[in-house]
Design an enzyme around this catalytic site. Sequence first.
Site, short mmCIF file in Angstrom:
data_model
loop_
_atom_site.label_atom_id
_atom_site.label_comp_id
_atom_site.label_asym_id
_atom_site.label_seq_id
_atom_site.Cartn_x
_atom_site.Cartn_y
_atom_site.Cartn_z
N CYS A 277 0.79 -1.23 0.14
CA CYS A 277 -0.04 -0.38 -0.10
C CYS A 277 0.35 1.12 -0.14
O CYS A 277 1.57 1.15 -0.98
CB CYS A 277 -0.77 -0.50 0.88
SG CYS A 277 -2.28 1.22 1.13
N GLU B 141 -1.18 -9.17 4.65
CA GLU B 141 -1.41 -9.20 5.56
C GLU B 141 -2.38 -9.07 6.50
O GLU B 141 -2.94 -9.59 7.95
CB GLU B 141 -0.05 -7.98 6.38
CG GLU B 141 -1.04 -6.61 7.23
CD GLU B 141 -1.17 -5.69 5.79
OE1 GLU B 141 -0.79 -6.37 4.61
OE2 GLU B 141 -1.16 -4.79 5.62
N HIS C 232 -3.40 -5.24 0.86
CA HIS C 232 -3.13 -5.81 1.95
C HIS C 232 -3.04 -6.83 2.50
O HIS C 232 -3.80 -7.98 2.90
CB HIS C 232 -3.41 -4.83 3.26
CG HIS C 232 -3.46 -3.48 3.28
ND1 HIS C 232 -2.68 -2.89 3.85
CD2 HIS C 232 -4.01 -2.36 3.09
CE1 HIS C 232 -2.76 -1.93 4.25
NE2 HIS C 232 -3.29 -1.49 3.28
#
Lengths: 276, 80
Positions: free
Chosen positions: A104, A240, A238
């Site tokens: 990002c 994660e 993202h």
Amino acid sequence: MKVEEVKVCILIIEGTNCEEETSQAFRRSGASPEIVHLKQLLGQDTRPEETRKLGDYQILVIPGGFSSGDYVRAGAILAARIKSRMEGALVEFIEEGKPVLGICNGFQILVELGVLPGIQSTMSRYPTASLGWNDSGRFECRPTLLENWNKGKCIFTSMLERGQIIQAPTAHAEGKFMLPKHREKELLDTLKDNDQIVFRYVDAEGQIAGYPWNPNGSLFSIAGICNSEGNVFGMMPHPERTYFGFQQADWTRNVPDNGDGKAVFESVLDYVAKKF
Amino acid sequence: MVKAFVEIHLKKGVADPEGSNTLKALKLLGFENATDVKSAKLFEIDLEEEDKAKAKGILEEMCNRLLANPVIHDYQIRFE
């Protein structure tokens, strides 16, 4: 080296977010992550025991967020700070084949730094691509589907099949991947020929589609690219945030053991454990 | 010492939500004859350099290295 010995530097400054999630992802995959403030790497305003050296880590991650308040442009200030004070250390890190991941805002920073697309050199003096304003003109926060388009160069997607589709949420206002208009076709062809395109936005049928499947209007529906060596990788969504199965958008119906994003972390750790 | 004004514009064709939202707001306020708004950024920079040609070179480098992204921005440099 063993995976538990792999030290991961998760770089933060004011305005960073998701560093905890990113750290947790690496920890759960068995590595040794550490959240490091830029000033610790520069030895600025820090006690001697807090000072860190980039070269002591095997992986560098620049997480998401709004570093320095997105002043000037998203990622521009942190890129300038890195470039001015530790350009040499970063170039050396990359040229040793060590992985660099930008998620990002991290992707925006890698582009502003000139290490992505990284076609001709490890780091260009000026940016050669841009992550500009979304076509919608607003912040887009939604789950997205990403097709692994990489044929094997990118070390962050080795655990994914070519054509495999994964879920990862996007949350950005400036994520539209752009190349200079007058050289757009030529540079895009080079990215394709070099196998530097990693993730593309697709719809539920796995087809390239417009908004909202492609949340920002990115050129060629690009969601993530790597440099010409495959060890520097940036993506707007993202991974994660889909590390665990219960983070998937459809977790109440499918309840997978693992989230799709986990493959990104496991792939890079596998590479480092084998190479170093 | 020179004072310079560096204006950063988005290139033609690059989305400018700040400009289009401002246009929308102006129309809501009744300025119906407004037909287009483009946002731009102005940096006012004091520079310890007497030679204007040299100063211009330095300012261009500032633009290329931080203030603008050459992929999406054009810039203009003026002196006071």
